[in-house]
Design an enzyme around this catalytic site. Structure first.
Site, short mmCIF file in Angstrom:
data_model
loop_
_atom_site.label_atom_id
_atom_site.label_comp_id
_atom_site.label_asym_id
_atom_site.label_seq_id
_atom_site.Cartn_x
_atom_site.Cartn_y
_atom_site.Cartn_z
CG HIS A 1 -6.38 1.46 0.61
ND1 HIS A 1 -5.21 2.04 0.19
CD2 HIS A 1 -6.03 0.35 1.33
CE1 HIS A 1 -4.19 1.33 0.64
NE2 HIS A 1 -4.65 0.30 1.32
CB CYS B 1 -0.93 0.02 1.22
SG CYS B 1 -1.94 -1.47 1.39
#
Length: 417
Positions: free
Chosen positions: A360, A90
């Protein structure tokens, strides 16, 4: 020498089954050129392409080169420019920015592109989505982290049961940390819900956010449990998107029109740290990254006006407020409940809506943070504007090693004019 962000872009995050990786790349790239006032990318000397999951869709190598091939063919991206593919879970997009920043400081380029692109939503095929995320944890020694989490669950008072709920291992790790924090410091479920409610309100003011609606504290508390004590409203959704930034040297900046120079944002610090199997009561790698960034910038936490943190769950706003030095350890829940992290508060956090509301798409997340912070420093955030913001901080973690991320990046930006 200083590197400057002269342009940023971010697509609207959300579920976009009709948009390909190449489509999202094009959208973010053309938008960042427009933000810089450039007709094409002819001045770009180097590029960094961030992505995590494209291999799941069959493109395991040369991802950036493949996505940019049509843009090269059309004369929108220069021929023979080197493009480096980066992946760090991420935090991949922050790695891309870090690479572009180093290009400028090393003198190897006067203008460098960082771009992150991701698709995590696969219509009617949740197994593909699961595969994208499974790459963020050790797949070679699965028994090692299962034993680690089992032992930690006993300490936290939340047994580790990877087959016991509807969430993922990643949500379980956040939930165990939240449970430990609650037991040790008295952090409450309502404080977790308050952090979520603040983020959803901020997201309701962001036209690029995946979720653009308010969620009250009570609604966040009463939502479906993902991994106790975390409810759905406290967890980041699945979605797609892309974001980009152009980073340049002082020499390049000096040659730009005044209206572009006036919107430039200086990179005061950019640091990265690596994760390890730490104890539950041990500070995170994000604290180390933040401390290094403050030293590099010659600043203290008090100087930060606006922040984006990696809230894959809303517990992270509580925890990272502590790790970034905004409040003492154990006081993050009280800090959030005081309103300090909300719009209009003394230390607003995740005015974009954060991961839980903005969304996200993992390979784009870090650069979406930079886009939000640059927008804030330029005074262009509209209804969610942090008044008088001059110093901004982004904290972006990726992958999982125990209760650490595998990598954490902290970036400090400063308004120039």
């Amino acid at each position: 020498m200083t590197a400057y962000v002269i342009a940023t872009s971010c697509t609207k995050f959300g579920k976009h089954p009709g948009s390909s990786f190449k489509d999202l790349t094009r959208d973010a790239y053309l938008a960042v050129l427009k933000d810089a006032g450039l007709p094409d990318g002819g001045a770009i000397e180097n590029a960094w392409f961030s992505n995590c999951g494209m291999g799941t869709f069959g493109q395991r190598n040369i991802r950036g080169q493949v996505c940019f091939t049509p843009l090269v063919r059309e004369g929108l991206f220069p021929e023979r420019v080197a493009m480096t593919n980066v992946e760090g879970g991420c935090a991949s997009a922050s790695m891309a920015l870090h690479g572009a920043w180093k290009d400028i400081l090393s003198g190897t380029a006067d203008l460098s592109l960082a771009i992150g692109v991701e698709k995590t939503f696969v219509q009617n095929d949740p197994d593909k989505t699961r595969e994208v995320f499974e790459g963020g944890i050790d797949q070679f020694d699965v028994d090692e982290w299962k034993a680690y989490y089992k032992a930690a669950g006993e300490v936290a008072g939340k047994p580790f049961d990877p087959n016991g709920g509807g969430g993922t291992v990643f949500m379980d790790t956040y939930a165990m940390q939240a449970a430990f924090h609650m037991a040790k410091y008295g952090t409450t479920r309502r404080q977790l819900a308050t952090a979520a409610s603040q983020s959803h309100h901020h997201g309701s003011l962001n036209p690029l956010a995946q979720y653009q609606f308010d969620v009250s504290v009570d609604q966040a508390l009463e939502d479906r449990v993902v991994s106790d004590p975390l409810t759905r409203s406290m967890c980041a959704p699945i979605g797609d998107g892309a974001a980009a930034a152009l980073v340049c040297s002082e020499r390049f900046l000096a040659g730009l029109p005044p209206e572009i120079r006036e919107r430039a944002v200086a990179i005061r610090a950019a640091t990265m740290t690596g994760g390890k199997y730490r104890r539950l009561d041990e500070p995170s790698l994000s604290r180390v990254a933040a401390e290094r960034a403050y030293r590099m910038a010659g600043l203290t936490p008090d100087a930060v006006d606006v922040t984006e943190v990696h809230d894959a769950t809303s517990f992270s706003i509580i925890f990272q407020s502590e790790m970034m030095g905004f409040c003492p350890d154990g006081k993050g829940g009280d800090f959030v409940a005081s309103g300090a992290t909300a719009l209009g508060g003394s230390k607003p956090v995740n005015l974009s809506g954060g991961l839980v509301s903005k969304g996200h798409p993992v390979g784009a997340t870090g650069l979406s943070m930079i886009h939000e912070l640059a927008t804030q420093l330029r005074g262009e955030a509209g209804a969610r504007q942090a008044e008088g913001a001059r110093i901004a901080l982004a904290e972006n973690g990726g992958g999982t090693i125990g209760f650490d991320e595998a990598v954490c990046a902290v970036t400090i930006l400063e308004k120039v004019h």
